[in-house]
Design a protein around this motif. Structure first.
Motif, mmCIF file in Angstrom:
data_model
loop_
_atom_site.group_PDB
_atom_site.id
_atom_site.type_symbol
_atom_site.label_atom_id
_atom_site.label_comp_id
_atom_site.label_asym_id
_atom_site.label_seq_id
_atom_site.Cartn_x
_atom_site.Cartn_y
_atom_site.Cartn_z
ATOM 1 N N GLN A 193 13.721 35.367 75.417
ATOM 2 C CA GLN A 193 14.624 34.285 75.082
ATOM 3 C C GLN A 193 15.536 34.659 73.911
ATOM 4 O OE1 GLN A 193 11.878 30.549 76.574
ATOM 5 N NE2 GLN A 193 12.170 30.791 74.399
ATOM 6 N N THR A 248 13.346 26.449 74.511
ATOM 7 C CA THR A 248 12.492 27.162 73.555
ATOM 8 C C THR A 248 11.091 26.595 73.588
ATOM 9 O OG1 THR A 248 14.379 27.516 72.129
ATOM 10 C CG2 THR A 248 12.197 27.742 71.131
ATOM 11 N N ARG A 292 16.879 29.019 79.138
ATOM 12 C CA ARG A 292 15.603 28.313 79.169
ATOM 13 C C ARG A 292 15.340 27.652 77.835
ATOM 14 N NH1 ARG A 292 12.401 29.518 83.498
ATOM 15 N NH2 ARG A 292 13.059 31.268 84.773
#
Length: 258
Positions: free
Chosen positions: A69, A4, A2
């Motif tokens: 993340q 940032t 994904r």
């Protein structure tokens, strides 16, 4: 992987991670394990469980994903839209731990970067709900959710519409309203406001220079006039007073303490 989240894209509900709020050895207690789906289909991150870089927890209806993340940011997504983050990007290798004391903490190594400030609630756990909310529950009692900050608004963090800072005892809330007004409430009674209503979409920013400012876009509507105090923070106290502190030195308050 994904994308940032940037500063503007993230919805910050973070608060200062004081040493007292994170046990010194708590980083070592967490275990990497899979989130649990209960009989009522709620997805839980239980005490002792962690999300390492790249790990995700998805709500039971599949609509929402809480993703740790690789850049260190813990982010809740609906599809590709970020709804909330810990604003801990630029910290590769960070992980999120649901501690046994009830505190949800993002660590890089042994260093806490963000915390929910819900310690002293052993056994509390995090729910990734089908309605898009993140909630830490102590039994059936909610302690924290993604719209709330507990106790402290740290430098650099905003309050967007419908977000609030709640006193630790739960009696007081400093709310950024949809109409643009920043209001301190006890229950439904307003004790103080910035008098910036009529400006829907306004955001309050606890700036890194120590100034608390209500903005509509880039236009300041109100400020605490406490700039030139880098690192100052805002606290919603259990006595009902909202104070901006530079260390232990008060710079400004709502003068609403009991």
């Amino acid at each position: 992987m994904r994308r940032t989240l940037g500063y503007v894209g993230a919805v910050a509900l973070a608060s200062v991670v004081a040493a007292a709020s994170v046990p010194s050895a708590a980083w070592a207690e967490a275990k990497h394990s899979t989130a649990v789906v209960s009989a009522d289909r709620t997805v839980w991150l239980n005490p002792g469980q962690t999300l390492k870089a790249g790990d995700s927890v998805r709500s039971s209806n599949g609509a929402y994903v809480l993703h740790q993340q690789e850049d260190g940011n813990l982010v809740l997504y609906r599809g590709t839209t970020p709804l909330w983050s810990s604003q801990t990007g630029d910290s590769p290798g960070a992980f999120a731990a649901m501690q046994s004391d009830g505190n949800l903490v993002v660590y890089r190594g042994r260093t806490p970067l963000w915390a929910s400030n819900t310690g002293d609630s052993p056994g509390a756990r995090l729910a990734v709900q089908d309605d898009g909310n993140l909630v830490i529950y102590d039994g059936k009692t909610p302690l924290w959710n993604r719209h709330a900050t507990i106790g402290v608004l740290a430098p650099g963090y905003p309050l967007k519409p419908n977000q609030y800072v709640r006193s630790r005892n739960g009696d007081y809330q400093l709310v950024q309203q949809e109409d643009g007004n920043l209001v301190l409430y006890r229950a439904r009674r307003a004790l103080w406001s910035s008098k910036t209503g009529g400006n829907p979409g306004a955001v309050t920013q606890m700036q890194k220079d120590g100034n608390l400012v209500v903005y509509l876009g880039t236009t300041p509507l109100w400020d605490s006039k406490t700039g030139k105090n880098p690192g100052a923070r805002l606290e919603v106290q259990d006595d009902g007073n909202v104070v901006i502190y530079d260390g232990s030195r008060p710079l400004w308050s709502t003068k609403t303490g009991s």
